[in-house]
Design a protein around this motif. Structure first.
Motif, PDB file in Angstrom:
ATOM      1  N   LEU A 154       0.821  -1.199   0.000  1.00 32.12           N
ATOM      2  CA  LEU A 154       0.000   0.000   0.000  1.00 32.12           C
ATOM      3  C   LEU A 154       0.865   1.263   0.000  1.00 32.12           C
ATOM      4  N   ALA A 155       1.880   1.286   0.854  1.00 30.88           N
ATOM      5  CA  ALA A 155       2.766   2.457   0.918  1.00 30.88           C
ATOM      6  C   ALA A 155       3.543   2.620  -0.387  1.00 30.88           C
ATOM      7  N   GLN A 196       2.550   1.715  -3.409  1.00 30.41           N
ATOM      8  CA  GLN A 196       1.637   2.239  -4.424  1.00 30.41           C
ATOM      9  C   GLN A 196       1.377   3.725  -4.230  1.00 30.41           C
ATOM     10  N   LEU A 197       1.247   4.143  -2.962  1.00 25.36           N
ATOM     11  CA  LEU A 197       1.031   5.566  -2.691  1.00 25.36           C
ATOM     12  C   LEU A 197       2.251   6.395  -3.099  1.00 25.36           C
ATOM     13  N   PHE A 198       3.439   5.855  -2.863  1.00 24.50           N
ATOM     14  CA  PHE A 198       4.649   6.580  -3.271  1.00 24.50           C
ATOM     15  C   PHE A 198       4.743   6.656  -4.785  1.00 24.50           C
ATOM     16  N   THR A 199       4.407   5.565  -5.469  1.00 22.43           N
ATOM     17  CA  THR A 199       4.380   5.583  -6.931  1.00 22.43           C
ATOM     18  C   THR A 199       3.365   6.606  -7.429  1.00 22.43           C
ATOM     19  N   GLY A 200       2.213   6.632  -6.767  1.00 19.16           N
ATOM     20  CA  GLY A 200       1.197   7.608  -7.134  1.00 19.16           C
ATOM     21  C   GLY A 200       1.679   9.033  -6.944  1.00 19.16           C
ATOM     22  N   LEU A 201       2.480   9.264  -5.908  1.00 16.80           N
ATOM     23  CA  LEU A 201       3.011  10.604  -5.664  1.00 16.80           C
ATOM     24  C   LEU A 201       3.968  11.026  -6.773  1.00 16.80           C
ATOM     25  N   SER A 212      -2.711   9.505  -6.597  1.00 19.98           N
ATOM     26  CA  SER A 212      -2.845   8.485  -5.555  1.00 19.98           C
ATOM     27  C   SER A 212      -3.976   7.514  -5.877  1.00 19.98           C
ATOM     28  N   LEU A 249      -3.422   3.455  -6.597  1.00 20.09           N
ATOM     29  CA  LEU A 249      -4.091   2.451  -5.771  1.00 20.09           C
ATOM     30  C   LEU A 249      -5.026   1.588  -6.612  1.00 20.09           C
TER      31      LEU A 249
END
Length: 301
Positions: A6-7, A9-14, A257, A261
């Motif tokens: 989860l973290a 994916q959020l970093f990739t989204g950022l 984000s 996700l």
């Protein structure tokens, strides 16, 4: 759900949001000031990526020092040429402008295919960006933060800060805000609106070129890479509020984000569909976006 996944994916989204923000900034500037929907904006990002590739081929390890000014100046000059030769003749005719810039985007894509081929060209990140921070211990043990993605995030923050300062603390920004509020009155008070239109369009194009540098560091550059970003960049502009720099930043973070996700949990195509449904639902609630810019011109549009 695995917290590391989860973290991650959020970093990739950022990092994706950072590219989206840079791509959307130019759109927000051009549409906010001139009401121009530039369908070739994604190709300016593509050109920035290809100029980074050219710089890497000729400069070696220190190519970034050349890539940033080359991409910014090259795409800014192309944007100024596009504004002076095509867009300036179509002001007040949004459908014609959309079709004309869409034609320009197809021409630029074909030109890229002729010069660089249809497959993506990779750009190797410099050695100082090749590593990663790794979390050791705790719930996020094993989570990695690649240096190159951290660099792209920092780049977007620097550009965002520079654009905010330019629009809110400089004489140029005062003129931009004046024209955005009331073009006729600003012109009557001595602002050269024609020259300002070209400068703003060139600035937005140059920022797209800088986005292309960041994109080239994290993914191969191909002739259609701009087209894959342009739709989401428009979504960022609409959700954030037309002409709003801060609203665009928040919207880019949210959309990046959500996309990351959704792609991690479903698939790329389904994630895009989910994103579009969420955007439509949001606009039913706030049709002017998160932080809309107060402008008489926009109210009359």
């Amino acid at each position: 759900m695995d917290p590391v996944f989860l973290a991650g994916q959020l970093f990739t989204g950022l990092s994706v949001a950072s590219i989206l923000l840079l791509a959307a900034l130019g759109l927000a500037l051009s549409f906010g000031l001139m009401r121009v929907i530039n369908m070739a904006h994604g190709e300016l990002l593509m050109i920035g990526g290809y100029l980074t590739y050219v710089a890497a081929q000729h400069m070696g390890a220190g190519y970034l020092w050349l890539a940033f000014p080359l991409a910014f100046v090259g795409t800014a000059l192309l944007g100024a040429l596009l504004e002076a030769t095509i867009i300036r003749k179509l002001y007040g005719r949004p459908l014609d402008t959309l079709l004309a810039t869409f034609g320009v985007s197809l021409i630029l894509q074909q030109a890229a295919r002729q010069m660089f081929g249809s497959t993506g060209v990779p750009v190797t990140a410099p050695a100082w960006l090749s590593g990663a921070f790794t979390v050791h211990g705790g719930a996020l043990d094993g989570l990695t933060f690649p240096h190159v993605r951290l660099f792209v995030i920092a780049l977007s923050l620097i550009v965002l800060g520079a654009v905010w300062w330019l629009l809110n603390r400089s004489r140029f920004g005062m003129h931009v805000r004046a024209v955005n509020q009331n073009r006729e009155m600003a012109s009557a008070l001595g602002v050269n609106t024609r020259w300002l239109d070209m400068l703003v369009f060139a600035l937005g194009s140059g920022i797209a070129g800088v986005a292309g540098v960041g994109l080239a560091l994290i993914a191969p550059v191909n002739p259609t890479v701009g087209a894959s970003y342009i739709i989401n960049a428009f979504l960022v502009v609409v959700v954030g509020g037309v002409g709003s720099v801060l609203g665009g930043a928040v919207a880019a973070l949210l959309l990046g984000s959500v996309t990351a996700l959704a792609e991690g949990l479903t698939s790329v195509s389904l994630a895009q569909a989910i994103l579009l449904v969420l955007v439509v639902a949001f606009l039913q609630w706030k049709p002017k976006g998160l932080l809309p810019t107060q402008s008489r011109a926009l109210e009359e549009a």
